[in-house]
Design an enzyme around this catalytic site. Structure first.
Site, PDB file in Angstrom:
ATOM      1  CG  ASP A  49      -2.060   0.911   1.167  1.00  0.00           C
ATOM      2  OD1 ASP A  49      -2.737   1.115   2.187  1.00  0.00           O
ATOM      3  OD2 ASP A  49      -2.303   1.461   0.077  1.00  0.00           O
ATOM      4  CG  HIS A  96       1.098   2.170  -9.882  1.00  0.00           C
ATOM      5  ND1 HIS A  96       0.683   1.813  -8.619  1.00  0.00           N
ATOM      6  CD2 HIS A  96       0.038   2.817 -10.459  1.00  0.00           C
ATOM      7  CE1 HIS A  96      -0.568   2.222  -8.429  1.00  0.00           C
ATOM      8  NE2 HIS A  96      -0.979   2.828  -9.520  1.00  0.00           N
ATOM      9  CG  LEU A 115       9.749 -16.952  -4.168  1.00  0.00           C
ATOM     10  CD1 LEU A 115       9.649 -17.043  -2.661  1.00  0.00           C
ATOM     11  CD2 LEU A 115      10.228 -15.546  -4.557  1.00  0.00           C
TER      12      LEU A 115
END
Lengths: 290, 312
Positions: free
Chosen positions: B90, B107, B201
């Site tokens: 956030d 972003h 991962l």
């Protein structure tokens, strides 16, 4: 004579304290106050260990702390209060502890039914939320009697989560939703047959099941008796939900003060409300900035 | 009343082609909520490591890539690393507004933070990383912003897919993909397919996702099974619900640690069921400013916590 004047002085003192508290609450409630506060009452055993008491005594003092918190909530004007009294996971604890907790809960639930109890004083309706079938018969019966005795109270709601986990609640809601949808399908097929119409086809049955909606699940939640909490307070500094109100706390402000539950008092409550208010305005600003 | 998650971060490697349910044939066995034990399931040979320092080869959960012995920061213990970390990223939009930068810069900056996090997670032995890229509630945002983000997602995945494949990262996307543009769905599908055998991962990206939506779609799925006679209503239990949730793409669907940046202290409808016993960590830094120091702080806090799961 002296004893009477001593009692009068004490009563006067507490009346003044109560008056000042209500004045402070009036001031606080100029800004938005939470409609629903939820509590995870964590820290009773650590409190008992800290004070070198028996484990059970920590829970007893914790109960007194709960009574104080309820008084503050309802005086401030909070309508809904939810507390996490006993999790399904807590059955994993040693049997003596579980039994002593059950005994304590039964004793205190019976106390709620009395005329002079806090719930009757504030006009609070009590709900016991959870898988009550997991409770022993005396506790379950006391819970049912308390719910019946307070059913006409309407100024506030107290939801006591007992034998509860959120995942169990969701499973129950899923079961009920499934049953409801299947009943709808059966009813439609039956009425269709009654009028000589064709039974619902496979695709049509699929469509009916597909329309399981969020609202279907929500209405079957045990916690459908209250709106979502505005703030969830967990004491003792742990920052996790421990399978409590996972669904209902989706957008709820989480506050985790480090105080242990039996030590929580008026100043912690006021601070929690002020934190809620500052968060409320923070969200307003964030909404404007984004 | 409360705003949900702010705009997601265009993640380069993060978005995997969402596999339609019917083709997702490998539903892994789902673990029940973790018991209080070693969160990092290392092979037994790795557990004997300390006596043979020069030959120690620690392996990532389920993977063949050696963990870098020296890379773990001082103060963090390998045996206490969370197996699954979830992140609510956030703060991008506030970050760019505070700096007076053009729309979209937040972003872009956020992408760098994600890359760094993926790298650190790989190096430090975290098996699963779930990031909240775009909430179902974010569809309410302006068409322009949403359109911009969808384009960005597509560009980023296309650009990073080779890096991901090379680094042993497997990508999965969870969320309601039906609302995504077709071109993005295709890109996601290809990326998921390309990386499906990677094991260093597992990066799960939540796009058009909401915790409540996840439970509702699981409920629909279960209702179908009951209607078709595969399951009785009385057989519906927690395990069955777990298997139908979108996080069934991993063997470890329950985050041990959730980190939220940006100062907001709530979970905003992310992974509700799966967060039952997750340790929550809130940090005021905005997502583009989240780096190694903040991640270390979160992991240190996690390693200090006493997880009791309602027992002892």
């Amino acid at each position: 004579m002296e004893k009477t004047s001593g009692n009068t002085a004490t009563r006067l003192f507490w009346s003044i304290v109560s008056f000042l508290r209500r004045c402070l609450f009036l001031v606080i409630s100029i800004r938005p106050i939470p409609r629903h506060i939820a509590f995870i009452m964590d820290g009773n055993r650590r409190f008992a260990k800290k004070r070198k008491m028996m484990d059970g005594d920590g829970h007893r003092i914790g109960f007194l702390a709960l009574m104080s918190m309820l008084k503050y909530c309802y005086e401030l004007g909070v309508t809904y209060v939810t507390v996490y009294a006993f999790s399904i996971d807590n059955f994993k604890r040693n049997p003596e502890e579980v039994q002593s907790l059950m005994d304590l809960m039964q004793e205190k639930i019976e106390g709620l039914i009395k005329e002079e109890s806090i719930v009757n004083r504030y006009g609070v309706r009590v709900h016991f939320i959870g898988n009550l079938k997991l409770l022993s018969e005396p506790v379950r019966s006391a819970a049912e009697r308390a719910m019946a005795a307070t059913a006409n109270n309407s100024r506030g709601v107290l939801s006591i989560c007992i034998a509860y986990t959120s995942t169990d609640e969701i499973v129950h809601a899923v079961q009920e939703s499934c049953e409801e949808k299947l009943d709808e399908i059966s009813a439609m097929n039956a009425s269709g047959a009654g009028y000589g119409l064709i039974k619902l086809g496979g695709n049509e049955e699929d469509e009916r099941v597909k329309i399981v909606k969020l609202t279907d699940i929500e209405k079957h939640m045990y916690m459908a008796v209250a709106p979502d909490p505005d703030v969830l307070i967990r004491t003792s500094g742990e920052t996790r939900l421990s399978n409590f109100l996972l669904w209902q706390s989706a957008f709820c402000y989480l506050y985790s003060p480090s105080v242990l539950w039996p030590e929580i008092g008026f100043r912690h409550f006021v601070w929690a409300v002020l934190k809620f208010q500052s968060n409320y305005f923070y969200l307003e600003r964030k909404r404007k900035q984004s | 009343m409360f705003l949900s998650l702010s705009s997601p971060i265009p993640i380069e490697n993060a978005l995997i082609p969402f596999k339609p349910r019917s083709s997702r044939s490998q539903t892994l066995r789902i673990r029940a909520h973790p018991l209080p034990s070693n969160p990092l399931s290392l092979p037994s040979s790795a557990a004997a490591a300390p006596a043979f320092k020069e030959e120690t080869r620690q392996f990532a959960p389920g993977g063949d890539f050696p963990l870098d012995e020296e890379s773990l920061p001082a103060g963090l213990r390998r045996d206490l690393m969370p197996r699954h970390v979830a992140v609510i990223m956030d703060g991008n939009v506030r970050w760019e507004k505070r700096r007076g930068l053009p729309a979209g810069s937040g972003h872009q900056a956020g992408v760098r933070s994600v890359r760094e996090l993926i790298e650190m997670s790989s190096k430090w032995g975290i098996g699963v990383l779930t990031v909240f890229a775009f909430s179902y509630d974010n569809w309410n945002r302006s068409k322009m912003e949403v359109g911009f983000l969808m384009t960005l997602f597509e560009k980023m995945i296309t650009a990073e897919i080779d890096n991901l494949a090379r680094d042993g990262v497997r990508i999965s996307i969870i969320g309601d993909s039906s609302k995504l543009p077709n071109s993005l769905q295709k890109v996601i599908s290809d990326a998921e397919e390309t990386t499906k055998d990677n094991s260093r991962l597992h990066l799960i990206v939540a796009v058009s996702y909401s915790g409540k939506y996840d439970v509702v779609q699981a409920c629909k799925s279960i209702c179908h099974k009951v209607k078709d006679g595969l399951v009785q209503v009385d057989d519906i239990n927690e395990s069955l619900v777990e298997q139908e949730l979108e996080t069934n793409c991993t063997e470890f669907p329950y985050p041990d640690l959730l980190i939220r940046t940006g100062g907001d202290i709530r979970v905003s409808n992310f992974l509700l069921w799966q967060l039952a016993y997750t340790e929550l960590f809130f940090v005021s830094a905005l997502w583009p400013d989240f780096g190694k120091a903040e991640f270390e702080e979160a992991l240190t806090s996690f390693q200090r916590r006493q997880r009791r799961y309602g027992g002892r």
